[in-house]
Design a protein around this motif. Structure first.
Motif, PDB file in Angstrom:
ATOM      1  N   PRO A   1      10.252  -2.425 -10.584  1.00 26.32           N
ATOM      2  CA  PRO A   1       8.980  -1.714  -9.450  1.00 26.32           C
ATOM      3  C   PRO A   1       9.256  -1.840  -8.045  1.00 26.32           C
ATOM      4  O   PRO A   1       8.376  -1.121  -7.294  1.00 26.32           O
ATOM      5  N   ALA A   2      10.407  -1.741  -7.862  1.00 23.83           N
ATOM      6  CA  ALA A   2      10.561  -2.090  -5.784  1.00 23.83           C
ATOM      7  C   ALA A   2      10.934   0.243  -5.812  1.00 23.83           C
ATOM      8  O   ALA A   2      11.397   0.279  -6.232  1.00 23.83           O
ATOM      9  N   ALA A   3      10.552   0.311  -4.426  1.00 22.65           N
ATOM     10  CA  ALA A   3      10.751   1.523  -3.552  1.00 22.65           C
ATOM     11  C   ALA A   3      11.865   1.760  -3.089  1.00 22.65           C
ATOM     12  O   ALA A   3      12.381   0.752  -2.503  1.00 22.65           O
ATOM     13  N   VAL A   4      12.237   2.904  -2.869  1.00 26.42           N
ATOM     14  CA  VAL A   4      13.935   2.915  -2.080  1.00 26.42           C
ATOM     15  C   VAL A   4      13.105   2.737  -0.561  1.00 26.42           C
ATOM     16  O   VAL A   4      12.147   3.198  -0.587  1.00 26.42           O
ATOM     17  N   PRO A   5      13.764   1.844   0.562  1.00 29.59           N
ATOM     18  CA  PRO A   5      13.212   1.719   1.511  1.00 29.59           C
ATOM     19  C   PRO A   5      12.991   2.885   2.725  1.00 29.59           C
ATOM     20  O   PRO A   5      13.518   3.721   2.617  1.00 29.59           O
ATOM     21  N   GLY A   6      11.336   3.007   3.050  1.00 29.95           N
ATOM     22  CA  GLY A   6      11.670   4.304   3.969  1.00 29.95           C
ATOM     23  C   GLY A   6      10.972   5.436   3.245  1.00 29.95           C
ATOM     24  O   GLY A   6      10.392   6.958   3.160  1.00 29.95           O
ATOM     25  N   THR A   7      11.004   5.120   1.969  1.00 25.24           N
ATOM     26  CA  THR A   7      10.300   6.559   0.634  1.00 25.24           C
ATOM     27  C   THR A   7       8.833   6.235   0.065  1.00 25.24           C
ATOM     28  O   THR A   7       8.187   7.308  -0.439  1.00 25.24           O
ATOM     29  N   LEU A   8       8.241   5.118   0.315  1.00 30.39           N
ATOM     30  CA  LEU A   8       6.484   5.485   0.552  1.00 30.39           C
ATOM     31  C   LEU A   8       5.464   5.731   0.921  1.00 30.39           C
ATOM     32  O   LEU A   8       6.167   6.225   2.498  1.00 30.39           O
ATOM     33  N   ARG A   9       4.991   6.683   0.341  1.00 26.27           N
ATOM     34  CA  ARG A   9       3.598   7.572   0.407  1.00 26.27           C
ATOM     35  C   ARG A   9       2.502   7.664  -0.124  1.00 26.27           C
ATOM     36  O   ARG A   9       2.708   6.980  -1.019  1.00 26.27           O
ATOM     37  N   ARG A  10       1.896   7.868   1.020  1.00 26.19           N
ATOM     38  CA  ARG A  10       0.424   7.418   0.506  1.00 26.19           C
ATOM     39  C   ARG A  10      -0.090   9.000   0.339  1.00 26.19           C
ATOM     40  O   ARG A  10      -0.272   9.723   0.624  1.00 26.19           O
ATOM     41  N   VAL A  11      -1.298   8.791  -0.662  1.00 28.33           N
ATOM     42  CA  VAL A  11      -1.606  10.322  -1.457  1.00 28.33           C
ATOM     43  C   VAL A  11      -2.926  10.774  -1.243  1.00 28.33           C
ATOM     44  O   VAL A  11      -3.141   9.498  -1.646  1.00 28.33           O
ATOM     45  N   THR A  12      -2.922  11.682  -0.603  1.00 34.29           N
ATOM     46  CA  THR A  12      -4.329  11.413  -0.853  1.00 34.29           C
ATOM     47  C   THR A  12      -5.208  13.259  -1.325  1.00 34.29           C
ATOM     48  O   THR A  12      -4.132  13.791  -2.375  1.00 34.29           O
ATOM     49  N   PHE A  13      -6.285  13.614  -1.299  1.00 30.80           N
ATOM     50  CA  PHE A  13      -7.238  14.215  -2.312  1.00 30.80           C
ATOM     51  C   PHE A  13      -7.990  14.874  -1.243  1.00 30.80           C
ATOM     52  O   PHE A  13      -8.880  13.906  -0.447  1.00 30.80           O
ATOM     53  N   ARG A  14      -7.472  15.874  -0.722  1.00 34.61           N
ATOM     54  CA  ARG A  14      -8.321  17.335   0.267  1.00 34.61           C
ATOM     55  C   ARG A  14      -8.554  15.851   1.707  1.00 34.61           C
ATOM     56  O   ARG A  14      -9.763  15.414   2.054  1.00 34.61           O
ATOM     57  N   GLY A  15      -7.265  15.054   2.109  1.00 38.94           N
ATOM     58  CA  GLY A  15      -7.018  14.712   2.861  1.00 38.94           C
ATOM     59  C   GLY A  15      -7.919  13.347   2.856  1.00 38.94           C
ATOM     60  O   GLY A  15      -8.115  12.134   3.559  1.00 38.94           O
ATOM     61  N   ALA A  16      -8.601  12.872   2.110  1.00 43.58           N
ATOM     62  CA  ALA A  16      -9.146  10.976   1.129  1.00 43.58           C
ATOM     63  C   ALA A  16      -8.111  10.749   0.716  1.00 43.58           C
ATOM     64  O   ALA A  16      -8.014  10.915  -0.504  1.00 43.58           O
TER      65      ALA A  16
END
Length: 411
Positions: free
Chosen positions: A111-126
């Motif tokens: 379940p680990a992410a490649v370093p530097g690839t984690l992104r926050r997902v938004t919905f209409r900016g929130a």
């Protein structure tokens, strides 16, 4: 308005930028007195589906209450420069409150992410979003290099359990669960539990200049890949994707819309294929071709189901697809003798259905899974090497044989 098409404006703007840039380049060359030269203008970037899973079942949320994070592991068919996701509450009975969502490229097999690839997902900016009962929400674009034939982590933290939630139970892929909001954790330490279902997530699209469109495979457990090896991406649509995108040109997203137990004509395990065709096929991003591989459960689980009713259902699917300009490939029904529900009378109807498919009068093209997998010495049975053991579902070798039967030129 269909929210899955809500970001067409972004793709259109991207197209305009590409065209204007090309025009400026050509204009400058002319102003400098150079000879006229044909200048290739880059293709506009468009949204195309890279992964999908049909909403299949209402089930209790993993862990049973809020304050947990589900890290869905999904496998891409094509890559791109950005992604967007679809969260579904189609089968929920009350609003689903999402606290936060993240997207990352998976590192290795956990379940680990490649370093530097984690992104926050938004919905209409929130970061937080509420998905109405029976509805879905499409995220804002997430700028991230999405790999071909790679794994993504889409992590969803819920703010309320929402009662029954929408899942795809036969994932054949382990995803992960953590206590609390761990959407921003790139590491694996918090994800101590596993789940064999995809929860909330039903689609990932990518922004791409390289893909010609998407191929959608709609079907039942055979398309869902229920007897394929878990965590290995050996369902037949996965292998079709490998064949298509290994060619180095004419890339296509390949979307799996199989639901185990699904029927063409009547509801049962999930709505019938006729009932879900618009949502699960026609609404997919960039769809150009659909492969219809459905009908055996109508015979195994239905009552008074004749060949004419099944072929009539096929004709209706083809009509709907053609109205949207799509190409339709029909798959013959594979042998099932030896399965406890597969009677000689049922097999006779199956053969009538296959004969009608082979005439070429229903679909634009045919993929003959029956001929490819049947035992030449007992044509009403699967060849032993292709049989998972239940005499209905293929083995990994059988799924690979199905994929080799699909001709990429027909797309």
């Amino acid at each position: 308005m269909n929210k899955r098409r809500g970001y067409a404006t972004l793709a259109a703007l991207t197209s305009v930028v590409a065209l204007v840039s090309g025009a400026i380049y050509i204009g400058v060359g002319a102003a400098q007195g150079r000879a006229a030269v044909r200048t290739a203008v880059p293709a506009p970037a468009v949204w195309v589906g890279t992964w999908s899973a049909a909403p299949a079942k209402a089930a209790p949320a993993v862990g049973g209450h809020a304050g947990r994070s589900v890290r869905n592991v999904v496998h891409t068919s094509i890559g791109g420069t950005a992604a967007r996701i679809t969260l579904s509450n189609l089968l929920g009975e009350q609003p689903l409150k999402i606290a936060q969502v993240s997207l990352a490229v998976r590192a290795g097999h956990g379940p680990a992410a490649v370093p530097g690839t984690l992104r926050r997902v938004t919905f209409r900016g929130a970061g937080a979003v509420t998905v109405a009962a029976g509805g879905h929400r499409v995220s804002d674009p997430v700028v991230l290099g999405i790999p071909y034939d790679g794994d993504l982590l889409v992590t969803v933290a819920t703010a309320s359990h929402g009662g029954q939630v929408t899942v795809h139970p036969q994932a054949r892929q382990n995803s992960y669960v953590a206590d609390g909001d761990r959407t921003q954790d790139a590491g694996a330490e918090a994800y101590t539990r596993r789940t064999g279902a995809w929860q909330h997530l039903t689609a990932v699209d990518v922004l791409t200049r390289d893909a010609r469109g998407a191929v959608v495979a709609i079907g039942d457990s055979i398309t869902d890949g229920v007897t394929s090896t878990s965590d290995a991406n050996r369902r037949w649509p996965d292998v079709v994707s490998d064949r298509l995108n290994r060619r180095g040109k004419d890339h296509y997203g390949v979307l799996n819309q199989g639901i185990s137990g699904n029927r063409l004509l009547t509801d049962g395990r999930g709505p019938s294929t006729l009932a879900r065709f618009d949502r699960d096929v026609l609404a997919q991003a960039g769809v150009r071709t659909v492969i219809v591989a459905i009908g055996i459960n109508d015979l195994l689980r239905g009552t008074d189901t004749g060949a004419d009713r099944i072929t009539g259902g096929y004709a209706e699917l083809a009509r709907q697809a053609h109205a949207r300009g799509l190409r339709v490939i029909g798959a013959t029904l594979m042998p099932c003798a030896g399965h406890r529900r597969c009677t000689p009378a049922l097999n006779a109807v199956r053969e009538k259905v296959n004969a009608a498919i082979r005439t070429g009068r229903i679909f634009d093209s045919v993929v003959d899974f029956d001929r490819a997998l049947r035992d030449p010495y007992a044509p009403d049975r699967l060849r032993p090497a292709y049989d998972s053991g239940d005499h209905l579902h293929p083995s990994d070798a059988g799924y690979a044989r199905m994929a080799r039967t699909v001709d990429p030129a027909r797309f």
